[in-house]
Design a protein around this motif. Structure first.
Motif, PDB file in Angstrom:
ATOM      1  N   LYS A 153      -0.162  -3.287   8.911  1.00  0.00           N
ATOM      2  CA  LYS A 153       1.187  -2.477   8.247  1.00  0.00           C
ATOM      3  C   LYS A 153       0.825  -1.100   8.708  1.00  0.00           C
ATOM      4  N   LEU A 154      -0.155  -0.353   8.653  1.00  0.00           N
ATOM      5  CA  LEU A 154      -0.240   0.796   9.047  1.00  0.00           C
ATOM      6  C   LEU A 154       0.065   0.973  10.707  1.00  0.00           C
ATOM      7  N   ILE A 155      -0.283   0.335  11.372  1.00  0.00           N
ATOM      8  CA  ILE A 155       0.039   0.072  12.938  1.00  0.00           C
ATOM      9  C   ILE A 155       1.693  -0.251  12.813  1.00  0.00           C
ATOM     10  N   GLU A 156       2.160  -1.244  12.190  1.00  0.00           N
ATOM     11  CA  GLU A 156       3.514  -1.343  12.161  1.00  0.00           C
ATOM     12  C   GLU A 156       4.462  -0.151  11.428  1.00  0.00           C
ATOM     13  N   HIS A 157       3.801   0.528  11.069  1.00  0.00           N
ATOM     14  CA  HIS A 157       4.740   1.859  10.408  1.00  0.00           C
ATOM     15  C   HIS A 157       4.221   3.103  10.899  1.00  0.00           C
ATOM     16  N   LYS A 158       3.453   3.067  12.091  1.00  0.00           N
ATOM     17  CA  LYS A 158       2.880   4.240  12.645  1.00  0.00           C
ATOM     18  C   LYS A 158       3.831   5.414  12.855  1.00  0.00           C
TER      19      LYS A 158
END
Length: 148
Positions: free
Chosen positions: A4-9
């Protein structure tokens, strides 16, 4: 969680940049804005009369600071929620509180010389991005309840 962090970077980087901008406004407040109350409230303001102020310059300085905080807050709210209705409602709230707070500020300043604690808190809402701290959790909570 990491996915999720990578998706919303991109969203996270913009949000962090906005928070840094809030910090820069605070760090350079003396250089950017006319506000004799910065020094006044750092001292023993409970026993001191209000400082002499240039009302026009004070209004312009407070307006500019409120405007910058509002633009950054609205941008943060839009980036976090990507919801036009939340954005429109936020714009309405910021305009409403602008009228309310500036009216209260100048009433307290001109007609209530012994209520420096009230001036302190009204001014605090004008110069700090407190509404973003209140609205973001409220909108998140509303969004979570709407999904259920």
């Amino acid at each position: 969680m990491l996915n999720k962090l990578i998706e919303h970077k991109f969203k996270i980087l913009i949000a962090i940049s906005i928070v840094i901008c809030f910090g820069l406004i605070r760090a350079f407040e003396i250089q950017l804005f006319y506000d004799p109350f910065l020094d006044y409230f750092e001292n023993d303001y409970k026993t001191l009369p209000y400082p002499e102020v240039n009302m026009f310059k004070l209004f312009c300085g407070l307006f500019l600071r409120y405007f910058l905080n509002t633009i950054l807050s609205l941008l943060l709210i839009y980036i976090l929620f990507k919801d036009v209705e939340i954005f429109k409602f936020s714009v309405f709230l910021y305009l409403f509180f602008f009228v309310l707070l500036f009216g209260m500020f100048f009433i307290v300043l001109n007609y209530l010389p012994n209520d420096n604690w009230l001036l302190f808190y009204v001014r605090r809402f004008i110069i700090q991005p407190i509404f973003a701290l209140l609205f973001i959790p409220a909108f998140y909570y509303q969004q979570q309840n709407f999904k259920k």
